[in-house]
Design an enzyme around this catalytic site. Structure first.
Site, short mmCIF file in Angstrom:
data_model
loop_
_atom_site.label_atom_id
_atom_site.label_comp_id
_atom_site.label_asym_id
_atom_site.label_seq_id
_atom_site.Cartn_x
_atom_site.Cartn_y
_atom_site.Cartn_z
CD GLU A 57 -5.64 0.99 2.26
OE1 GLU A 57 -6.47 1.39 1.52
OE2 GLU A 57 -5.56 -0.24 2.48
NE ARG A 112 -4.13 -1.72 0.29
CZ ARG A 112 -4.32 -2.87 -0.20
NH1 ARG A 112 -3.28 -3.56 -0.67
NH2 ARG A 112 -5.54 -3.68 -0.05
CB SER A 143 -8.70 -1.36 4.04
OG SER A 143 -8.98 -2.72 3.68
N1 EPU Z 1 -10.80 -10.40 10.20
C1 EPU Z 1 -11.51 -10.53 11.24
N2 EPU Z 1 -12.45 -9.67 11.26
C2 EPU Z 1 -12.78 -8.53 10.47
C3 EPU Z 1 -12.11 -8.75 9.27
C4 EPU Z 1 -11.10 -9.44 8.86
O1 EPU Z 1 -11.01 -11.11 12.06
O2 EPU Z 1 -13.81 -7.86 10.42
C5 EPU Z 1 -9.49 -11.58 9.84
C6 EPU Z 1 -9.81 -12.85 9.35
O3 EPU Z 1 -8.89 -13.70 10.23
C7 EPU Z 1 -9.62 -12.82 7.96
C8 EPU Z 1 -8.29 -11.87 8.00
O4 EPU Z 1 -8.77 -10.96 8.82
O5 EPU Z 1 -9.33 -14.21 7.73
C9 EPU Z 1 -8.32 -11.32 6.59
O6 EPU Z 1 -9.42 -10.60 6.00
P1 EPU Z 1 -9.74 -10.36 4.65
O7 EPU Z 1 -9.73 -11.40 3.70
O8 EPU Z 1 -11.09 -9.65 4.59
O9 EPU Z 1 -8.79 -9.08 4.32
P2 EPU Z 1 -8.27 -8.08 5.17
O10 EPU Z 1 -6.58 -8.32 5.40
O11 EPU Z 1 -9.15 -7.65 6.11
C10 EPU Z 1 -7.10 -6.94 2.99
C11 EPU Z 1 -7.03 -5.69 2.12
C12 EPU Z 1 -8.26 -5.50 1.33
C13 EPU Z 1 -8.59 -6.55 0.30
C14 EPU Z 1 -8.54 -8.00 1.30
C15 EPU Z 1 -8.53 -9.09 0.53
C16 EPU Z 1 -5.68 -4.08 3.49
C17 EPU Z 1 -5.84 -3.14 4.39
N3 EPU Z 1 -7.01 -4.70 3.29
O12 EPU Z 1 -8.10 -7.06 3.82
O13 EPU Z 1 -8.24 -4.30 0.61
O14 EPU Z 1 -9.62 -6.67 -0.27
O15 EPU Z 1 -7.49 -8.07 2.06
O16 EPU Z 1 -7.55 -9.32 -0.29
O17 EPU Z 1 -4.69 -4.68 3.18
C18 EPU Z 1 -8.76 -2.01 0.50
O18 EPU Z 1 -7.45 -1.63 0.64
O19 EPU Z 1 -9.47 -0.96 0.53
C19 EPU Z 1 -9.17 -3.29 0.81
C20 EPU Z 1 -10.67 -3.48 0.70
#
Ligand code: EPU
Length: 340
Positions: free
Chosen positions: A336, A165, A240
């Protein structure tokens, strides 16, 4: 010719949809218009901010300067072989429309980045990423105008200083480089299909798809995003709000003693990336509403504007979240979203 508007209402121009006015506002649809603008007294005497699709910015008050909206349009094939295609895409194109265009032509590389809001010009700035792919993997170069010198420059991929990012355009060149186009290298035949991300794998399995096409990966990503992330045209948000923090392995191991189920992905240099959504959820914020704003019910990383919320309210909520994550886990979350 350029038109500079005054006291421009920014609410419809950002996906958070919060009220804010810009003292001055100018749309740029050609590089000639930009050349005129950078000699204009209003440009020379004001701070500036470049706006794309408004999907990664939060205005917490009126902007007392000049907002420049990048509306450069066009997609040109720069090179083509049996297996590769190079596209130069103007920065004001809508990112998801570009993804759909490429999926339609069976050009591979950005299908995992389906449905990400924003413009093409914004994509390299924060090196957008989702479902196991980052845009840096397909960017050949980024071209634009240095706003200090007025000179056109092309940055090759390795000069963009891409990181999670992050890029040179968000750090050293912040607000000083007007991206005019991004050149992408995509595959035509030998696609590098990436279904390593658990959620994509699960959706494709449910559909009994074992060797997915570019279209099927894109469809799966769209299905996942629609189920987890709020549609900004329905509920104001900027995806995010925080980055996933990286902490030293020793800190992670210490946390594991109190929170054995803490998720973590080992990155380089004895560091672990922890999902901020999990940390925020553990602090009890998921689905919480505070006045007109809140934390999304399906994904705690996303802050939402229910109706008529202000940027200041969202910022205050973000500050409270940062504080509670710090207290509980001794981790400082970094925004972010660009706060103005
Ligand atoms: N999780 C929770 N609670 C929540 C959300 C997430 O426990 O409310 C935990 C779970 O363990 C889950 C893990 O977080 O398995 C990962 O969650 P998710 O797959 O939704 O991904 P993220 O790490 O929360 C990142 C990016 C997103 C992107 C997703 C999918 C960042 C800051 N965010 O989210 O990007 O869509 O991975 O690859 O890196 C964005 O940048 O605007 C965005 C949406």
């Amino acid at each position: 010719m350029i038109t500079i508007e005054e006291h421009k209402d920014l609410r419809p121009l950002t996906t958070f949809g919060v009220p804010a006015n810009a003292r001055y506002f100018c749309r740029i649809s050609s590089l000639t218009a930009l050349e005129h603008l950078i000699q204009h007294p209003i440009y020379l005497n004001n701070t500036r901010f470049i706006l794309g699709g408004g999907s990664n910015v939060l205005f917490t008050h009126d902007y007392n300067g000049l907002i420049i909206q990048n509306l450069l349009k066009g997609i040109t094939i720069r090179y083509e072989s049996d297996d590769l295609i190079e596209l130069e895409v103007m920065a004001g194109e809508v990112w998801h429309d570009l993804v759909m265009h490429c999926v339609h032509h069976n050009w591979g590389g950005i299908e995992n980045l389906s449905l990400i809001p924003g413009t093409v010009g914004a994509a390299p700035i924060q090196n957008i990423g989702a479902y196991g792919v980052e845009v840096k993997e397909v960017i050949k170069s980024v071209t634009g105008i240095n706003l200090e010198t007025g000179l056109l420059r092309t940055f090759l991929n390795h000069e963009c200083e891409f990181n999670y990012r992050d890029s040179i355009f968000k750090s050293k060149l912040k607000e000083n480089f007007f991206i005019s186009s991004v050149t992408l290298t995509l595959s035509k035949k030998t696609h590098r299909i990436n279904t390593s991300y658990g959620a994509i794998h699960d959706v494709l399995k449910q559909q009994h798809i074992t060797t997915p096409s570019i279209q099927q990966v894109s469809d799966a990503v769209i299905q996942i995003r629609r189920s987890k992330l709020p549609d900004p045209t329905v509920l104001g948000n900027a995806g995010s709000f925080f980055k996933n923090p990286t902490i030293p392995l020793a800190h992670y191991q210490k946390l594991q003693k109190s929170f054995p189920e803490i998720p973590g992905y080992t990155s380089v240099n004895q560091e672990v990336k922890v999902p901020a959504g999990w940390l925020i959820e553990q602090c009890g914020w998921k689905g919480k509403r505070v006045g007109n704003v809140g934390v999304h019910t399906q994904q705690a990383l996303v802050l939402v504007n229910y109706s008529n919320g202000s940027g200041a309210e969202i910022f205050s909520l973000a500050s409270q979240i940062i504080l509670s994550v710090k207290e509980k886990f001794d981790i400082t979350l970094i925004c972010e979203v660009n706060i103005k």
